[in-house]
Design an enzyme around this catalytic site. Structure first.
Site, PDB file in Angstrom:
ATOM      1  N   LYS A 190      46.765  33.744  45.188  1.00 16.82           N
ATOM      2  CA  LYS A 190      46.765  34.968  46.006  1.00 16.82           C
ATOM      3  C   LYS A 190      46.883  34.613  47.492  1.00 16.82           C
ATOM      4  CE  LYS A 190      44.088  37.283  42.459  1.00 16.82           C
ATOM      5  NZ  LYS A 190      42.806  37.772  41.967  1.00 16.82           N
TER       6      LYS A 190
ATOM      7  N   GLN B 242      36.579  38.796  42.943  1.00 17.49           N
ATOM      8  CA  GLN B 242      37.173  37.961  41.893  1.00 17.49           C
ATOM      9  C   GLN B 242      36.236  37.885  40.678  1.00 17.49           C
ATOM     10  OE1 GLN B 242      40.294  36.555  42.181  1.00 17.49           O
ATOM     11  NE2 GLN B 242      40.067  35.817  40.102  1.00 17.49           N
TER      12      GLN B 242
ATOM     13  N   ASP C 163      42.707  46.152  43.522  1.00 21.90           N
ATOM     14  CA  ASP C 163      42.737  45.734  42.112  1.00 21.90           C
ATOM     15  C   ASP C 163      42.844  46.958  41.205  1.00 21.90           C
ATOM     16  OD1 ASP C 163      42.796  43.033  41.578  1.00 21.90           O
ATOM     17  OD2 ASP C 163      40.624  42.747  41.752  1.00 21.90           O
TER      18      ASP C 163
END
Ligand code: NAD
Length: 267
Positions: free
Chosen positions: A45, A89, A112
């Site tokens: 990322k 995460q 997300d």
């Protein structure tokens, strides 16, 4: 177009768009694990963001972090006007209530797409649909099967395909093999996300015009990554693993970040 070229083209577009913005799109990643797979996703990322010209900040917390400490970091990022996108995460340590953390992220920064009120489509379904659209796949009235019903892939994928007017069937671990075979045989689009190496194989029958999107990432005995489908099934399109949906998911995160900035500049 193959997936790598599609991703490179879209990254170049995002890069050009970023240059014309009055702010640098900024993503904050909060990570509270030391999982090797997670570390590699985070590195990916950061690399994608840097290539495009976005800023990606990593707030790495100890795995002993408490729920209150983690929520405080989320709150800080929620309130920071220089952070446009925020992701936590996964996986999170045992002592953390994952659901509470997902709900703590400001929905307008939740790139997300995990919050029920998130402004964003979750990255894996979004990336898959963007690619299929570029391939000219016409969703309307097509039979689609989603194998797997997880919160991050199966369910949002089914919902998204339904919104594109597909006839969607979700198959899962309790579906009989007889039913799976019957549905798959008449399906135009198969999205498989079950985490079982080579599950879709030549023992199933497929339409020769079918598209198989392989979301699975499984480490084989050979130490390499493999999908949920065996390669080279007799269909029109089958996405590879590696070099397939993983790249599309990463791209969709960058697309969501650009969208977050555009929303903010508009409001
Ligand atoms: P999960 O691991 O949380 O759940 C698996 C799902 O598959 C469940 O809903 C279960 O009902 C279903 N299932 C299990 N066995 C089945 C069977 N024999 N037949 C039909 N359904 C079955 O799901 P997940 O988190 O969506 O992950 C699935 C796979 O996708 C994993 O390999 C994961 O690593 C991968 N993944 C890849 C990406 C990507 O970007 N490429 C993103 C997320 C997940």
């Amino acid at each position: 177009m193959d997936i790598k070229s599609f991703v490179a083209k879209r990254k170049a577009e995002l890069s050009a768009m970023a240059k014309s913005l009055p702010v640098v799109p900024t993503l904050m990643i909060i990570q509270a694990n030391d999982d090797p797979a997670s570390n590699s996703y985070v590195r990916g990322k950061i690399k994608d963001g840097e290539e495009i010209g976005f800023k990606v900040l990593l707030n790495k917390l100890p795995t002993t972090v408490t729920q209150a400490e983690l929520l405080k970091e989320v709150e800080k990022a929620n309130e920071d006007p220089n952070i446009h996108g925020l992701i936590v995460q996964l996986p999170l340590p045992k002592q953390i209530d994952e659901k509470a953390v997902k709900l703590a992220v400001n929905p307008s920064k939740d790139v997300d797409g995990f919050h029920p009120l998130s402004s964003f489509i979750p990255c894996t379904p979004k990336g898959i649909v963007a690619y299929l659209k570029a391939e000219g796949f016409d969703f309307k009235g097509k039979n689609a099967v989603v194998l797997g019903r997880s919160e991050i892939v199966g369910k949002p994928m089914a919902k998204f395909l339904l919104s594109l007017d597909c006839n969607v069937t979700v198959l899962h671990s309790k579906t009989s093999m007889e039913d799976k075979k019957a549905y798959i045989k008449m399906t135009d689009l198969i999205v498989v996300a079950i985490g079982r190496l080579g599950y879709l194989d030549n023992s199933f029958e497929y339409k020769s015009s079918a598209v198989i999107v392989d979301v699975g990432i499984n480490r084989g005995e050979d130490g390499k990554l493999h999908g949920d489908a065996v390669p080279n099934l007799p269909v029109a399109i089958q996405t590879p693993v590696p070099g397939g949906v993983g790249l599309l998911t990463r791209l969709a995160l960058m697309d969501n970040l650009m969208e977050a900035v555009n929303h903010e500049l508009r409001d």
